[in-house]
Design a protein around this motif. Structure first.
Motif: not given
Length: 290
Positions: A43-50
């Protein structure tokens, strides 16, 4: 809570979908902890800063982690279908992020380098929209076309500046070679002066890939090419002055003062002032004017 053999088989199969190996003799509770940790990692790898998507909701997984023993295993089994779908979705998104983030980084670098290039205005606008709306992982790749377009614009700009520099350099070298003082020097003298006061050649590094283009633009930004081009005349003047001094050691190099002349009187006044400068200099030796 009691788990059947069928339940345990289902759990082992679920854990293996995210790469958690689970043998018959393994402790299912330990593997469950690994499994939930892996889900949070995906889940963390698929998201982040814009421009990446915002963080996905993982409350349900955090709730599962707070359970223990067979109760935890039973709840995982109860949410089997949802967890499996989420893992697949997050893995695909993470893989896509890994694939597209380098292109985004390239686009950011090209935009930074070409910040003052008017032809990139549309690209700046499109990239800003992708970032604001976090659309990097959209089914359609919005970034790759912008990278190609920006690279083409900057490659054209840099190629034109290199060519302009090359043409001016050729003219200045012709002026050098045609100068009578330069012609009188020996080959060794000319070689020594050229090594001491070089007239840099136009860069000819490859611009084929975006990486090569960025490296070339970072080495010599577009805004510096005009200064490099305009400095060529001064470099050749320096060589000519040195050549004259070698031929006649007492020679003096004099650069006439600049002025804005609007009337006939202005011209005559400027000529008179320069005449006084030259007459004063000529008393102490030959003069080279530039």
């Amino acid at each position: 809570v009691t788990l059947t053999a069928k339940d345990k088989i289902a759990l082992r199969g679920l854990f293996q979908t995210v790469g958690i190996a689970c043998k018959l003799e393994d402790d299912l509770n330990a593997r469950a902890s690994d499994y939930l940790g892996k889900l949070l990692e995906l889940a963390g790898k698929a998201v982040g800063d814009a421009p990446l998507p915002a963080r996905s909701a993982t409350t349900a997984i955090e709730d599962l982690r707070r359970l223990a023993g067979n109760e935890q295993l039973a709840k995982i089994l109860e949410q089997h279908a949802v967890l499996k779908a989420q893992a697949s979705e997050w893995k695909q998104a993470a893989d896509l992020a890994t694939k597209r983030l380098p292109a985004w980084g390239t686009l950011v670098a090209l935009r930074r380098i070409g910040a003052d290039v008017p032809e990139l205005a549309g690209i700046h606008s499109s990239a800003a929209a992708i970032e604001k709306e976090r659309r990097l992982l959209d089914p359609q790749d919005h970034v790759a076309p912008l990278v190609r377009e920006a690279a083409e614009v900057l490659r054209k700009e840099l190629t034109a500046r290199r060519q302009e520099y090359r043409e001016v350099r050729e003219r200045e070298l012709q002026r050098l070679e045609q100068n009578e003082s330069w012609k009188k020097l020996t080959e060794d003298q000319r070689r020594l002066l050229r090594s001491s006061h070089p007239v840099p050649d136009a860069e000819s590094s490859s611009l084929g890939s975006e990486e090569e283009l960025i490296a070339a633009l970072q080495a010599t930004p577009l805004r510096q090419w005009a200064d490099r081009r305009d400095a060529l005349a001064g470099r050749v003047d320096k060589l000519l002055g040195e050549a004259a001094r070698l031929l006649e050691p007492a020679v003096q190099q004099v650069r006439l003062g600049g002025a804005t002349l609007r009337t006939e009187a202005d011209v005559k006044g400027w000529l008179a002032a320069q005449e006084q400068v030259l007459l004063a200099k000529i008393k102490t030796g030959p003069v080279v004017v530039s």
